[in-house]
Design a protein around this motif. Structure first.
Motif, mmCIF file in Angstrom:
data_model
loop_
_atom_site.group_PDB
_atom_site.id
_atom_site.type_symbol
_atom_site.label_atom_id
_atom_site.label_comp_id
_atom_site.label_asym_id
_atom_site.label_seq_id
_atom_site.Cartn_x
_atom_site.Cartn_y
_atom_site.Cartn_z
ATOM 1 N N ILE A 2 0.986 -1.259 0.128
ATOM 2 C CA ILE A 2 -0.232 0.104 -0.166
ATOM 3 C C ILE A 2 0.937 1.140 -0.151
ATOM 4 C CG2 ILE A 2 -1.537 1.184 1.402
ATOM 5 C CD1 ILE A 2 -2.886 -0.975 -0.099
ATOM 6 N N PHE A 3 2.133 1.244 0.789
ATOM 7 C CA PHE A 3 2.846 2.582 0.914
ATOM 8 C C PHE A 3 3.702 2.630 -0.607
ATOM 9 C CE2 PHE A 3 6.958 4.250 2.340
ATOM 10 C CZ PHE A 3 6.474 5.574 2.613
ATOM 11 N N SER A 4 3.770 1.561 -1.382
ATOM 12 C CA SER A 4 4.252 1.858 -2.867
ATOM 13 C C SER A 4 3.282 2.281 -3.418
ATOM 14 C CB SER A 4 4.778 0.330 -3.331
ATOM 15 O OG SER A 4 5.747 -0.194 -2.467
ATOM 16 N N VAL A 5 1.771 2.093 -3.460
ATOM 17 C CA VAL A 5 0.788 2.493 -4.176
ATOM 18 C C VAL A 5 0.706 4.064 -3.936
ATOM 19 C CG1 VAL A 5 -1.568 2.600 -4.275
ATOM 20 C CG2 VAL A 5 -0.377 0.454 -4.276
ATOM 21 N N VAL A 6 0.679 4.363 -2.582
ATOM 22 C CA VAL A 6 0.890 5.742 -2.372
ATOM 23 C C VAL A 6 1.906 6.656 -2.876
ATOM 24 C CG1 VAL A 6 1.144 7.507 -0.360
ATOM 25 C CG2 VAL A 6 -0.125 5.366 -0.111
ATOM 26 N N ILE A 7 3.057 6.132 -3.068
ATOM 27 C CA ILE A 7 4.193 6.712 -3.794
ATOM 28 C C ILE A 7 3.874 7.016 -5.267
ATOM 29 C CG2 ILE A 7 6.470 6.745 -4.579
ATOM 30 C CD1 ILE A 7 6.951 5.360 -1.850
ATOM 31 N N LEU A 8 3.443 5.663 -5.938
ATOM 32 C CA LEU A 8 2.818 5.694 -7.245
ATOM 33 C C LEU A 8 1.582 6.674 -7.699
ATOM 34 C CD1 LEU A 8 3.607 4.179 -9.861
ATOM 35 C CD2 LEU A 8 1.754 2.545 -9.319
ATOM 36 N N ILE A 9 0.936 6.898 -6.772
ATOM 37 C CA ILE A 9 -0.416 7.782 -6.966
ATOM 38 C C ILE A 9 0.223 9.079 -6.930
ATOM 39 C CG2 ILE A 9 -2.268 8.855 -6.053
ATOM 40 C CD1 ILE A 9 -2.916 6.060 -4.770
ATOM 41 N N ASN A 10 1.309 9.610 -6.140
ATOM 42 C CA ASN A 10 2.098 10.799 -6.264
ATOM 43 C C ASN A 10 2.498 10.839 -7.585
ATOM 44 O OD1 ASN A 10 1.881 12.575 -3.408
ATOM 45 N ND2 ASN A 10 1.934 10.307 -2.737
ATOM 46 N N MET A 11 3.138 10.019 -7.999
ATOM 47 C CA MET A 11 3.955 10.016 -9.235
ATOM 48 C C MET A 11 2.976 10.255 -10.394
ATOM 49 S SD MET A 11 6.902 7.070 -8.742
ATOM 50 C CE MET A 11 7.493 7.366 -10.374
ATOM 51 N N LEU A 12 1.978 9.567 -10.463
ATOM 52 C CA LEU A 12 0.903 9.698 -11.646
ATOM 53 C C LEU A 12 -0.016 10.650 -11.516
ATOM 54 C CD1 LEU A 12 0.686 5.648 -11.932
ATOM 55 C CD2 LEU A 12 2.228 7.357 -13.139
ATOM 56 N N TYR A 13 -0.330 11.298 -10.305
ATOM 57 C CA TYR A 13 -1.405 11.998 -10.244
ATOM 58 C C TYR A 13 -1.444 13.038 -11.082
ATOM 59 C CZ TYR A 13 -4.327 15.665 -8.015
ATOM 60 O OH TYR A 13 -5.157 16.826 -7.803
ATOM 61 N N PRO A 14 -0.533 13.969 -11.373
ATOM 62 C CA PRO A 14 -0.633 14.921 -12.584
ATOM 63 C C PRO A 14 -0.953 14.397 -13.669
ATOM 64 C CG PRO A 14 1.401 15.372 -11.179
ATOM 65 C CD PRO A 14 0.914 14.088 -11.086
ATOM 66 N N ALA A 15 -0.577 13.489 -14.332
ATOM 67 C CA ALA A 15 -0.852 12.803 -15.547
ATOM 68 C C ALA A 15 -2.387 12.268 -15.455
ATOM 69 C CB ALA A 15 -0.067 11.349 -16.092
ATOM 70 N N PHE A 16 -2.769 11.674 -14.436
ATOM 71 C CA PHE A 16 -4.083 11.134 -14.453
ATOM 72 C C PHE A 16 -5.098 12.393 -14.478
ATOM 73 C CE2 PHE A 16 -2.592 6.896 -13.486
ATOM 74 C CZ PHE A 16 -3.448 6.199 -14.214
ATOM 75 N N ARG A 17 -5.110 13.390 -13.752
ATOM 76 C CA ARG A 17 -5.648 14.677 -13.750
ATOM 77 C C ARG A 17 -5.702 15.343 -14.946
ATOM 78 N NH1 ARG A 17 -7.344 18.055 -9.143
ATOM 79 N NH2 ARG A 17 -8.172 20.194 -10.048
ATOM 80 N N GLY B 81 3.722 18.066 -9.029
ATOM 81 C CA GLY B 81 3.382 16.792 -8.873
ATOM 82 C C GLY B 81 4.418 15.892 -9.676
ATOM 83 N N GLY B 82 4.465 14.838 -9.223
ATOM 84 C CA GLY B 82 5.097 13.667 -9.709
ATOM 85 C C GLY B 82 6.551 13.441 -9.068
ATOM 86 N N PHE B 83 7.360 12.722 -9.511
ATOM 87 C CA PHE B 83 8.773 12.332 -9.146
ATOM 88 C C PHE B 83 9.916 12.594 -10.364
ATOM 89 C CE2 PHE B 83 6.725 10.500 -5.484
ATOM 90 C CZ PHE B 83 7.201 11.325 -4.672
ATOM 91 N N GLY B 84 10.928 12.673 -10.028
ATOM 92 C CA GLY B 84 12.176 12.538 -11.015
ATOM 93 C C GLY B 84 11.743 13.722 -12.150
ATOM 94 N N LYS B 85 12.080 13.376 -13.311
ATOM 95 C CA LYS B 85 12.116 14.086 -14.500
ATOM 96 C C LYS B 85 10.517 14.365 -14.973
ATOM 97 C CE LYS B 85 16.595 13.387 -16.154
ATOM 98 N NZ LYS B 85 17.265 13.203 -17.398
ATOM 99 N N ALA B 86 9.482 13.409 -14.256
ATOM 100 C CA ALA B 86 8.280 13.665 -14.522
ATOM 101 C C ALA B 86 7.626 14.603 -13.929
ATOM 102 C CB ALA B 86 7.419 11.906 -14.435
ATOM 103 N N LYS B 87 8.101 15.538 -13.064
ATOM 104 C CA LYS B 87 7.571 16.303 -12.114
ATOM 105 C C LYS B 87 6.856 17.533 -13.085
ATOM 106 C CE LYS B 87 11.014 17.282 -9.360
ATOM 107 N NZ LYS B 87 12.124 16.479 -9.883
ATOM 108 N N ARG B 88 5.614 17.923 -12.623
ATOM 109 C CA ARG B 88 5.117 19.099 -13.610
ATOM 110 C C ARG B 88 4.920 20.094 -12.606
ATOM 111 N NH1 ARG B 88 0.376 16.418 -17.244
ATOM 112 N NH2 ARG B 88 1.735 15.246 -18.854
ATOM 113 N N VAL B 89 4.891 21.647 -12.904
ATOM 114 C CA VAL B 89 4.466 22.654 -12.461
ATOM 115 C C VAL B 89 3.064 23.071 -12.826
ATOM 116 C CG1 VAL B 89 4.939 24.941 -11.936
ATOM 117 C CG2 VAL B 89 7.044 23.448 -12.116
ATOM 118 N N VAL B 90 2.015 22.892 -12.268
ATOM 119 C CA VAL B 90 0.755 23.199 -12.900
ATOM 120 C C VAL B 90 0.353 24.169 -11.912
ATOM 121 C CG1 VAL B 90 -1.609 22.502 -13.057
ATOM 122 C CG2 VAL B 90 0.482 20.820 -13.231
#
Length: 418
Positions: A172-187, A237-246
Motif C-alpha cells: 500500500i505504501f508503494s501504491v501511495v508513492i505511485l499515486i503521487n508520481m502519476l497524479y498530474p498525468a491522471f488529472r 506533482g510527480g517524481f524525478g523528471k516527470a515532475k510538473r509545475v501546474v
C-alpha cells in the motif's frame, strides 16, 4: 474488545464534532468584530462560509458514525450473505468494492450540496451539472478499476503470507508513492486540460527559479480550473523528471508576476527542504501503525462480530478505522507541516528577490480574499485540522505589521504581468 473498538470510534467522532462546534462559535463571534485582512463585507462573507462548511462537516460526521454502527452491527455480514461468488478472490474484491460503492453513494448528497448549494451561494462554483456528473462518473469508474486491483493485491498477500500485515503495508505504501508520481498525468487525462504556459517571460522566470533549487521539471502547465471553481491554486506533482509545475488559470489571472513567483518560490522551498519526502514518511508511519494494529487483532473480536477472518473483513475494518488514526496523527503531522510552511515562506521570499517577503505577503492576502478563507480560527480547531499556520502568523513571520495592513490592495484585480 468490540465495545472498546466502538468506544474509540465514538470518542473520535465526539472530538471531531466538538472541534467543529468550537470553531463555529468562535467564528460567529469573530465575524461580528473588526475585520482582519478583508473588507468588512468579505470578512463577514468568509465567516459565514466557514460556519456553513463546519455545519456540513458535523452533519457528515453524524452520517459517518451511523454508517460505522451499521457496518459493525450487521452491514459487513449483510454484504457477506448478499455477494456470493465461487471464486474466492472475486468474492473478496466484490465485497470490499460493495462497501466502497455504498460509502460513495451515501456521500453524493454532501458532494452535491457543497458544490451546487454552498459553493454556488458563495461564488465558487463554476461547474455545470453535466460536468459534475461526468467528474463523479469518472471518479467512480477509477475507484472501481484501481480499487479492485489494490484489493486484489492485498487479498493475495493476506492469503499467502504469515506476516501479511507487513507485506500489505509495503504494498500500500508503494501504491501511495505511485499515486503521487502519476497524479498530474491522471488529472490531466481525465479532469483538467493542461496546456503549456504561453507567457514566455513568465515561463523563463519560473524556470530560473527552478534552476536555483535544482528542481527538474517536464514543463510548466496551466490548468483550466476556472471551468469548475473560482479558487486559486497551484501544485507540483510527480517524481524525478516527470515532475510538473501546474498553475490554475485563476491564479495567473489574480496574482501579479512577482506575487506568482513568490508563491512558486514557496513551493520550491518545500522541494529544496525535502518536505514531500517527510510527508510521505509520516503517511508511511501512519500506515505502518494501522497495519500493525489490525494485523494482530485478537480472534475474539471476529467472534463478537460474528465474522470470519477473511481478507475482505480485514480490509473493511482497516478502511473503517483509517480516519480515526488519521485524526490522531493529524496534530503530529500538523506540527511538522506548519514548521515546514514557515521555512518554505522564508525561502519563497528569498527566491523572489529584493522585496520578496512583501510580494509573498501580498499574494497570501489575495489568496485569503479570493478563496474566502476566514483568517481567524479557534486554537483547538487549529490543533486538529491545520496543516498550514494561520495566515496572520505567516504574515507576522514575513515582517508584516498586522495592525497596519493596507486593505485597499485587496479590493482590485491585478494584471497577470507587471
Amino acid at each position: 474488545m468490540l465495545m472498546m473498538i466502538i468506544g474509540i470510534y465514538t470518542i473520535f467522532v465526539l472530538i471531531t464534532i466538538y472541534a467543529s462546534i468550537m470553531q463555529i462559535g468562535y467564528v460567529n463571534q469573530a465575524k461580528r468584530g473588526k475585520a482582519v485582512l478583508l473588507s468588512d463585507a468579505d470578512f463577514l462573507k468568509a465567516g459565514n462560509y466557514s460556519v456553513a462548511k463546519e455545519k456540513m462537516s458535523i452533519a457528515s460526521a453524524f452520517i459517518d458514525y451511523l454508517l460505522f454502527i451499521i457496518w459493525i452491527g450487521f452491514g459487513i455480514k449483510a454484504l457477506e450473505n448478499t455477494i456470493l461468488f465461487e471464486n474466492e478472490a472475486v468474492m473478496n474484491i466484490a465485497i470490499v468494492m460493495g462497501f466502497l460503492i455504498i460509502g460513495s453513494v451515501v456521500s453524493l448528497p454532501f458532494s452535491y450540496y457543497e458544490k451546487f448549494i454552498l459553493d454556488e451561494k458563495f461564488g465558487f462554483n463554476k461547474s455545470s451539472m453535466s460536468q459534475w456528473i461526468k467528474d463523479t462518473a469518472i471518479s467512480f469508474a477509477m475507484t472501481l478499476i484501481f480499487g479492485s486491483i489494490v484489493v486484489w493485491g492485498v487479498y493475495l498477500i493476506i492469503s499467502n503470507f504469515t506476516l501479511w500485515w507487513l507485506w500489505s503495508f509495503l504494498f500500500i505504501f508503494s501504491v501511495v508513492i505511485l499515486i503521487n508520481m502519476l497524479y498530474p498525468a491522471f488529472r490531466a487525462m481525465f479532469f483538467d486540460k493542461l496546456t503549456p504556459l504561453k507567457d514566455e517571460k513568465l515561463d523563463s522566470e519560473i524556470k530560473s527559479l527552478m534552476e536555483k533549487t535544482g528542481f527538474v521539471s517536464s514543463g510548466v502547465f496551466v490548468s483550466d480550473a476556472s471551468k469548475r471553481d473560482a479558487r486559486l491554486n497551484a501544485y507540483f506533482g510527480g517524481f524525478g523528471k516527470a515532475k510538473r509545475v501546474v498553475l490554475f488559470d485563476t491564479l495567473i489571472e489574480k496574482l501579479s508576476t512577482r506575487e506568482l513567483l513568490a508563491v512558486l518560490g514557496h513551493e520550491l522551498g518545500h522541494f529544496a527542504h525535502g518536505d514531500i519526502y517527510k510527508n510521505i514518511g509520516l503517511v508511511g508511519a501512519m500506515l505502518f501503525a494501522m497495519f500493525g494494529i489490525f494485523g494482530n487483532l485478537p480472534e475474539s473480536l471476529y467472534l463478537e462480530l460474528g465474522l470470519s477472518q477473511a481478507p475482505y473483513v480485514l480490509i473493511i475494518l482497516l478502511l473503517l478505522f483509517m480516519p480515526v488514526l488519521g485524526f490522531l496523527m493529524m496534530p503530529i503531522m500538523g506540527i511538522v507541516s506548519r514548521h515546514n510552511e514557515y521555512e518554505a515562506d522564508k525561502m519563497g521570499s528569498e527566491l523572489a528577490g529584493v522585496g520578496g517577503e512583501v510580494e509573498l505577503a501580498s499574494a497570501l492576502k489575495k489568496l485569503v480574499t479570493e478563496n474566502r478563507s476566514f483568517p481567524l480560527s479557534h486554537p483547538i480547531y487549529i490543533f486538529f485540522h491545520y496543516t498550514h499556520p494561520p495566515v496572520l502568523e505567516r504574515l507576522k513571520a514575513l515582517g508584516v505589521d498586522i495592525a497596519e495592513l493596507d486593505k485597499s490592495a485587496l479590493e482590485g484585480t491585478c494584471q497577470a504581468n507587471i
